[in-house]
Every structure is written in structure tokens, then in C-alpha cells.
Motif scaffolding. Sequence first.
Motif: not given
Length: 98
Positions: A19-28, A30-38
Motif C-alpha cells: 500500500k502507498p506509505v507516503v502521499i505527496v499532496g497538493q503542496h508538492g 516539500s522537505e518534510g515529504v522528502l525526509n519521510e520518503i528517505d
Amino acid sequence: MPLTTAQNRTLKKLAHDLKPVVIVGQHGLSEGVLNEIDTTLNTHELIKVKLAGADKEDRIQLSGDIVERLSAELIQIIGRVAIFYRPNPKKKKNRVVI
């Protein structure tokens, strides 16, 4: 680290039930999303990321940015879900073997 066709096929099979574990939303992307993916790539090595709120060209661009910035491999994009792989050499137990 380019993957062979057989490795890519194996990773697609392994990712099928994820299942998808990270969602990149409407704000694209961000550093927080990149850190979560990392962090998630370090833990699981093979993940699905949902690219919500983007058209096809944007999803391709977002996936390319993730690959470039996190040194990951893009396995496949299906609709709004992208599959990424990055081996963790420090992880010995429960490692994704390709």
C-alpha cells in the motif's frame, strides 16, 4: 545503480501487494515529504508513493525529483502511484532480495 529487466520485474511483483506509505499532496514535494520518503526507503527499501493532486507530466517530474534527490530507482508509475527502490546496505534482516 541501473537495474536489469529481471530485477525490475521481480521488484514489481514484490510491490504488488504493498500500500502507498507516503502521499505527496497538493503542496508538492516539500522537505518534510522528502525526509519521510528517505526514512521509509531506509526502513523498507521498496515502497509505493501516492502522487495525489498532479497531472501526468507533474507525476513524472515529481518521480524524477525523488529519484535524483534520494538516489532511488523508479520501478514503475501506475496512475497516481509510483514504486521506488533503494537498497540499504546496513540492513541485513528482512532485506529485499533481487
